[in-house]
Design a protein around this motif. Sequence first.
Motif, PDB file in Angstrom:
ATOM      1  N   ALA A   1       0.197  -7.620   6.839  1.00 33.39           N
ATOM      2  CA  ALA A   1       1.307  -6.947   5.784  1.00 33.39           C
ATOM      3  C   ALA A   1       1.303  -6.095   5.435  1.00 33.39           C
ATOM      4  O   ALA A   1       1.643  -4.763   4.975  1.00 33.39           O
ATOM      5  CB  ALA A   1       1.571  -7.898   4.580  1.00 33.39           C
TER       6      ALA A   1
ATOM      7  N   HIS B   1       0.891   0.657   4.700  1.00 35.55           N
ATOM      8  CA  HIS B   1       0.659   0.322   3.347  1.00 35.55           C
ATOM      9  C   HIS B   1      -0.904   1.694   2.877  1.00 35.55           C
ATOM     10  O   HIS B   1      -1.179   1.353   1.427  1.00 35.55           O
ATOM     11  CB  HIS B   1       0.249  -0.499   2.682  1.00 35.55           C
TER      12      HIS B   1
ATOM     13  N   GLN C   1       4.478  -4.687  11.403  1.00 32.98           N
ATOM     14  CA  GLN C   1       3.602  -4.941  11.133  1.00 32.98           C
ATOM     15  C   GLN C   1       1.686  -4.915  11.605  1.00 32.98           C
ATOM     16  O   GLN C   1       1.405  -6.351  11.386  1.00 32.98           O
ATOM     17  CB  GLN C   1       3.819  -5.870   9.698  1.00 32.98           C
ATOM     18  N   LYS C   2       2.012  -4.222  12.539  1.00 36.93           N
ATOM     19  CA  LYS C   2       0.615  -4.795  13.624  1.00 36.93           C
ATOM     20  C   LYS C   2      -0.514  -3.657  13.883  1.00 36.93           C
ATOM     21  O   LYS C   2       0.046  -2.424  13.568  1.00 36.93           O
ATOM     22  CB  LYS C   2       0.943  -4.953  14.479  1.00 36.93           C
TER      23      LYS C   2
END
Length: 273
Positions: free
Chosen positions: A75, A79, A207-208
């Motif tokens: 996740a 970010h 999300q990888k």
Amino acid sequence: MKRMFSTMGCSLLAALVLLAAPAAQAGAISDTGTNAYWGSNAHGSGDVIGAAMYDISGATITRVGSVLTITIATAFAGHAGADPWTDPGPVGQAGIAYGDLFLASAWNPKVVAGDTHYLSDNASTGTKWQWGFSLNNRWSNTGGTFQLYNLGGTANAQNILNSEDVLNCSQPCTYRDGQAAQVKTSGSSTAVAQAGKTGTWTVTADQKLTFTLDMTGTSLINLSAFAMHWGETCQNDVIEGFARVVPLPGSAPLLAIGLGAMVWLRRRQGARA
């Protein structure tokens, strides 16, 4: 007629060459369930410290010929730069970033009876990592390149930086310390960049994180199984474990058929000459 057969034979041979291409091999490491690696120094938080944004769910290690691809489902993808309470990094960025990826030919975590999540294991007690992928810009949320390092020291402390070495909180903060976060690219005589061996890493919308390296000319190319470690620079979640790469379903039979057909075609063409 003979020329037509020759033309058809060449086309068939070209197709069979494609069939006989190196078979894909893959293995997986899960970060969920009773045997998932949490590692030590979680300060009572369990698998993930802080927000669910740091969660890692698994990794896939794939090999096709000399090309190694490692995909991490997390996740945290997209970010980097989060939690800017950390002081600026070495190139002016702030916040939590993507950690470097570590590999070894064997996995030797510290195991304590009754411990299902390796809660006594960290960089000083467990696996001695042999290779590191050092990211060029770990704050990029699209990806970049990485440099392959050979980690020749007898202990991890000679080759790597732990999370406490790379984070400097400007206010009280909690993170998993004692875990390998980055290759020690300076101040080490044993972490040695392998000349000309760079790879690429990408961050995708699903999300990888994906790391790709051509292993030609490296000792990695001899491996059929890999121990792996990765986490954010804070190591708020860590994925670690061992994967044996095996042929994907259907790829081995296809390869055998392709090779067999090539031999048959060569013999038939020789008989008609």
